[in-house]
Design an enzyme around this catalytic site. Structure first.
Site, short mmCIF file in Angstrom:
data_model
loop_
_atom_site.label_atom_id
_atom_site.label_comp_id
_atom_site.label_asym_id
_atom_site.label_seq_id
_atom_site.Cartn_x
_atom_site.Cartn_y
_atom_site.Cartn_z
NE ARG A 1 150.37 26.17 155.46
CZ ARG A 1 149.12 25.92 155.06
NH1 ARG A 1 148.18 25.61 155.95
NH2 ARG A 1 148.80 26.01 153.78
CG ASP B 1 137.56 31.18 159.66
OD1 ASP B 1 137.39 31.08 158.44
OD2 ASP B 1 138.50 30.63 160.27
#
Length: 296
Positions: free
Chosen positions: A55, A162
């Site tokens: 990632r 979020d």
């Protein structure tokens, strides 16, 4: 679940964990894990080293950095890049009407029993606390519209939050590929979604649903700038990233923001634990209801 992973014995700080384009030592991983825990409560066992590397290697390439040492220097000195790092480490797997029983519970246990009260001027507040790219709060909005087609004229609001600003921006747009909206029930899709001019492969959530949802950036480990109470809170597939102690704290905070008789919906592999169970009771599959004062 994160809690079931056995942690490996500590390695030497310079011991390589992953072989690849960039050197990735145990010290690099531990520094990243500490930041992820402090910033977002994410618990990263060493077994996740390959995932973390894959990632974040993308971030190194994007920034033109030669190694993780320089990347960590950037992260420590740049709040925006810390946010980018956390966003890269989080998984945004979502879809419309995921775990459909929760939306049925919302309709049967919350919306319909409160319908008369709401139509007389009562308020309804719902929270999608890890909204990702918006499919969850829009599924909530479509469920609301199935009971209250005139919801915009009533005191009904859905908060969608979020920590990743990119997915929040996506949710605000309300634009999805046709395959993404395939799981929206046909009747709701026909009535409340609309075609996109010049793009036959996409649909947009209609204004009636979008008007109900307010998207905001929020880190669940930080301050919550609202007091509730909420009639229902969705916090699904979030606690799996936290250790047991952090899970207990989150459940307690969420329970404290529920109205009496309000519901908390969690992920299929999660279970509420800790002191929150003093005020919540199981109310279906991965659904919990807040006890009244008389019940507590």
């Amino acid at each position: 679940m994160t809690l079931a992973v056995q942690r490996a014995p500590a390695r030497a700080a310079d011991a390589p964990l992953v072989t690849g384009e960039f050197a990735f030592a145990a010290a690099d991983f531990r520094a990243i894990a500490e930041i992820a825990k402090a910033e977002a409560g994410i618990d990263l066992p060493e077994s996740k080293a390959t995932l973390v590397y894959s990632r974040l290697a993308k971030r190194l390439r994007s920034l033109g950095l030669p190694n993780f040492t320089e990347y960590l220097d950037r992260v420590h000195g740049d709040e925006q890049e810390r946010g980018n790092m956390i966003a890269a480490l989080t998984t945004n797997v979502t879809r419309f009407f995921r775990e459909p029983h929760h939306f049925e519970y919302l309709k049967k246990n919350i919306l319909e029993p409160r319908a008369a009260h709401i139509r007389k001027g009562g308020r309804l507040r719902l929270w999608s606390s890890a909204c990702s790219t918006g499919q969850e709060p829009y599924s909530m909005a479509l469920t609301v519209l199935s009971v209250f087609p005139d919801a915009r004229q009533l005191d009904i609001r859905i908060l969608a939050t979020d920590l990743n600003p990119n997915v929040v921006a996506h949710g605000k747009r309300g634009l999805y590929r046709n395959e993404e909206v395939a799981e929206v029930p046909q009747a709701l899709r026909t009535k409340w979604l609309e075609p996109v001019a010049g793009d036959a492969d996409s649909m947009r959530v209609g204004e009636a649903a979008r008007a109900l949802v307010a998207f905001r950036e929020l880190n669940l480990m930080g301050n919550w700038p609202f007091k509730g109470p909420f009639d229902a809170i969705f916090c699904r597939n979030v606690a799996i990233y936290f250790d047991h102690e952090t899970q207990g704290k989150i459940w307690k905070r969420l329970a404290g923001l529920l109205a009496d008789g309000g519901d908390l919906y969690i992920g299929h592999s999660e279970r509420v634990s800790g002191s929150a169970m003093n005020i919540l009771t199981a109310n279906g599959v991965t659904s919990y209801r807040k006890k009244s004062d008389a019940q507590r």
